[in-house]
Scaffold this motif. Structure first.
Motif, mmCIF file in Angstrom:
data_model
loop_
_atom_site.group_PDB
_atom_site.id
_atom_site.type_symbol
_atom_site.label_atom_id
_atom_site.label_comp_id
_atom_site.label_asym_id
_atom_site.label_seq_id
_atom_site.Cartn_x
_atom_site.Cartn_y
_atom_site.Cartn_z
ATOM 1 N N MET A 96 0.826 -1.204 0.000
ATOM 2 C CA MET A 96 0.000 0.000 0.000
ATOM 3 C C MET A 96 0.864 1.259 0.000
ATOM 4 S SD MET A 96 -1.133 2.566 2.264
ATOM 5 C CE MET A 96 -1.055 1.841 3.900
ATOM 6 N N LEU A 97 1.930 1.251 0.791
ATOM 7 C CA LEU A 97 2.826 2.404 0.839
ATOM 8 C C LEU A 97 3.481 2.649 -0.517
ATOM 9 C CD1 LEU A 97 4.481 1.822 4.328
ATOM 10 C CD2 LEU A 97 2.776 3.545 3.732
ATOM 11 N N GLU A 98 3.873 1.572 -1.185
ATOM 12 C CA GLU A 98 4.479 1.708 -2.517
ATOM 13 C C GLU A 98 3.461 2.287 -3.508
ATOM 14 O OE1 GLU A 98 7.454 1.399 -3.577
ATOM 15 O OE2 GLU A 98 8.394 0.619 -1.756
ATOM 16 N N ARG A 99 2.194 1.837 -3.388
ATOM 17 C CA ARG A 99 1.166 2.369 -4.277
ATOM 18 C C ARG A 99 0.953 3.857 -4.034
ATOM 19 N NH1 ARG A 99 -1.671 -2.193 -2.717
ATOM 20 N NH2 ARG A 99 -3.195 -0.915 -1.573
ATOM 21 N N MET A 100 0.991 4.264 -2.773
ATOM 22 C CA MET A 100 0.824 5.680 -2.459
ATOM 23 C C MET A 100 1.975 6.512 -3.033
ATOM 24 S SD MET A 100 -2.045 5.938 -1.000
ATOM 25 C CE MET A 100 -2.508 4.567 -2.086
ATOM 26 N N LYS A 101 3.186 5.954 -2.941
ATOM 27 C CA LYS A 101 4.351 6.661 -3.499
ATOM 28 C C LYS A 101 4.221 6.778 -5.011
ATOM 29 C CE LYS A 101 8.402 4.700 -3.440
ATOM 30 N NZ LYS A 101 9.713 4.168 -2.966
ATOM 31 N N ASP A 102 3.783 5.706 -5.666
ATOM 32 C CA ASP A 102 3.586 5.747 -7.118
ATOM 33 C C ASP A 102 2.488 6.745 -7.494
ATOM 34 O OD1 ASP A 102 5.553 3.919 -7.525
ATOM 35 O OD2 ASP A 102 4.207 2.184 -7.621
ATOM 36 N N LYS A 103 1.455 6.801 -6.653
ATOM 37 C CA LYS A 103 0.373 7.728 -6.937
ATOM 38 C C LYS A 103 0.852 9.165 -6.865
ATOM 39 C CE LYS A 103 -4.446 8.633 -5.835
ATOM 40 N NZ LYS A 103 -5.612 8.244 -5.030
ATOM 41 N N VAL A 104 1.709 9.461 -5.857
ATOM 42 C CA VAL A 104 2.269 10.808 -5.751
ATOM 43 C C VAL A 104 3.110 11.131 -6.979
ATOM 44 C CG1 VAL A 104 3.884 12.249 -4.454
ATOM 45 C CG2 VAL A 104 2.199 10.858 -3.233
ATOM 46 N N ARG A 105 3.903 10.159 -7.393
ATOM 47 C CA ARG A 105 4.716 10.370 -8.599
ATOM 48 C C ARG A 105 3.822 10.630 -9.809
ATOM 49 N NH1 ARG A 105 8.981 5.368 -7.764
ATOM 50 N NH2 ARG A 105 10.292 6.379 -6.166
ATOM 51 N N GLN A 106 2.741 9.869 -9.904
ATOM 52 C CA GLN A 106 1.820 10.033 -11.022
ATOM 53 C C GLN A 106 1.184 11.421 -10.995
ATOM 54 O OE1 GLN A 106 -1.165 7.030 -11.186
ATOM 55 N NE2 GLN A 106 -2.211 7.884 -12.960
ATOM 56 N N GLU A 107 0.813 11.887 -9.798
ATOM 57 C CA GLU A 107 0.231 13.224 -9.670
ATOM 58 C C GLU A 107 1.238 14.301 -10.079
ATOM 59 O OE1 GLU A 107 -2.799 14.170 -8.920
ATOM 60 O OE2 GLU A 107 -3.552 12.119 -8.728
ATOM 61 N N LEU B 5 1.553 14.235 -13.777
ATOM 62 C CA LEU B 5 0.355 14.815 -14.370
ATOM 63 C C LEU B 5 0.377 16.343 -14.279
ATOM 64 C CD1 LEU B 5 -2.319 14.090 -15.722
ATOM 65 C CD2 LEU B 5 -3.365 14.008 -13.441
ATOM 66 N N ALA B 6 0.852 16.841 -13.124
ATOM 67 C CA ALA B 6 0.954 18.292 -12.966
ATOM 68 C C ALA B 6 1.940 18.874 -13.975
ATOM 69 C CB ALA B 6 1.383 18.624 -11.536
ATOM 70 N N GLU B 7 3.060 18.185 -14.156
ATOM 71 C CA GLU B 7 4.063 18.647 -15.137
ATOM 72 C C GLU B 7 3.496 18.613 -16.547
ATOM 73 O OE1 GLU B 7 8.649 17.607 -16.507
ATOM 74 O OE2 GLU B 7 7.746 16.590 -14.773
ATOM 75 N N ALA B 8 2.709 17.579 -16.860
ATOM 76 C CA ALA B 8 2.109 17.469 -18.195
ATOM 77 C C ALA B 8 1.142 18.615 -18.453
ATOM 78 C CB ALA B 8 1.387 16.129 -18.327
ATOM 79 N N TYR B 9 0.321 18.938 -17.446
ATOM 80 C CA TYR B 9 -0.587 20.068 -17.590
ATOM 81 C C TYR B 9 0.187 21.362 -17.763
ATOM 82 C CZ TYR B 9 -4.952 17.578 -16.624
ATOM 83 O OH TYR B 9 -6.040 16.757 -16.716
ATOM 84 N N GLY B 10 1.334 21.449 -17.137
ATOM 85 C CA GLY B 10 2.166 22.639 -17.297
ATOM 86 C C GLY B 10 2.671 22.776 -18.718
#
Length: 237
Positions: free
Chosen positions: A176-187, A190-195
């Motif tokens: 679960m912790l690894e998934r949360m870390k991956d989710k943060v990376r994905q966010e 995604l923020a960089e892509a929108y930029g």
């Protein structure tokens, strides 16, 4: 004899098995203490009965001794009366002899009563020892019960805590912790892509304005370079 030994071992084995399987040590210990107290009551009852027999035997010895002495005194008195002529010698001898026979019977009874008294006193000593041991055992186990209750309370709390800890799946938690870390990376991605999209959607005028704003401090220098490239000087102007 061997049969009873085997029977005792079987009973002991079953008792140990029952102890191993018991679910509530507190209740079992309390029941054991109740059994000891019941045993104490029975031993006290037996002790009282045997003590009564010992007291009776002692009383019998004293009474029989007194009777034996009385028969002896009667024989002496009868013989003295015969000496004084108050009783015929033959009659005095007969009566004195009967008194001495009764005295001898009393001594025989005294011997038996003394043996019984010794046996009863031995039983009394043994029962008193048993009673004392049972009392000490009751006192010991009542104190042990207090400690046992505290230990059971602590062990239950510890067991519950350890059970809760054991129920926590370390592997799933790490996953679960690894998934949360991956989710943060994905966010973040995604923020960089929108930029990047925001940058690409700017109008030409916006880009020129941003560029002009960035070079506003060096406008004179840029102008000079432009004039130089066009070979224009201030005089021509």
């Amino acid at each position: 004899m061997n049969f009873f030994k085997r029977l005792f071992k079987i009973g002991q084995s079953e008792a140990n098995s029952a102890i191993d399987k018991m679910e509530d040590p507190i209740k079992m210990t309390e029941q054991g203490i109740r059994d000891l107290k019941l045993n104490l009551e029975k031993n006290l009852e037996s002790l009282a009965q045997v003590k009564a027999l010992a007291i009776r035997a002692k009383s019998d010895v004293e009474e029989l001794t007194s009777k034996a002495q009385d028969y002896e005194q009667k024989a002496i008195l009868i013989l003295k009366k015969a000496q004084k002529g108050a009783i015929e010698t033959s009659e005095a001898d007969r009566l004195a002899k009967e008194a001495l026979i009764q005295k001898e019977e009393m001594h025989q009874k005294i011997t038996m009563a003394k043996k019984e008294m010794v046996q009863f006193n031995t039983s009394v000593s043994q029962l008193e020892h048993n009673v004392q041991e049972i009392k000490q055992s009751i006192n010991k186990w009542e104190n042990e019960l207090k400690t046992l209750k505290a230990r059971v309370k602590v062990s239950k709390a510890t067991k519950n805590l350890n059970k809760q800890m054991a129920d926590i799946d370390s592997a799933s938690t790490v996953s679960m912790l690894e998934r949360m870390k991956d989710k943060v990376r994905q966010e973040e991605a995604l923020a960089e892509a929108y930029g990047d999209i925001a940058k690409s959607s700017k109008s030409l005028d916006q880009e020129l304005s941003e560029a002009a704003d960035e070079t506003e401090t060096s406008a004179e220098e840029s102008l000079l370079k432009l004039k130089e490239s066009l070979k224009i000087n201030d005089k021509d102007a």
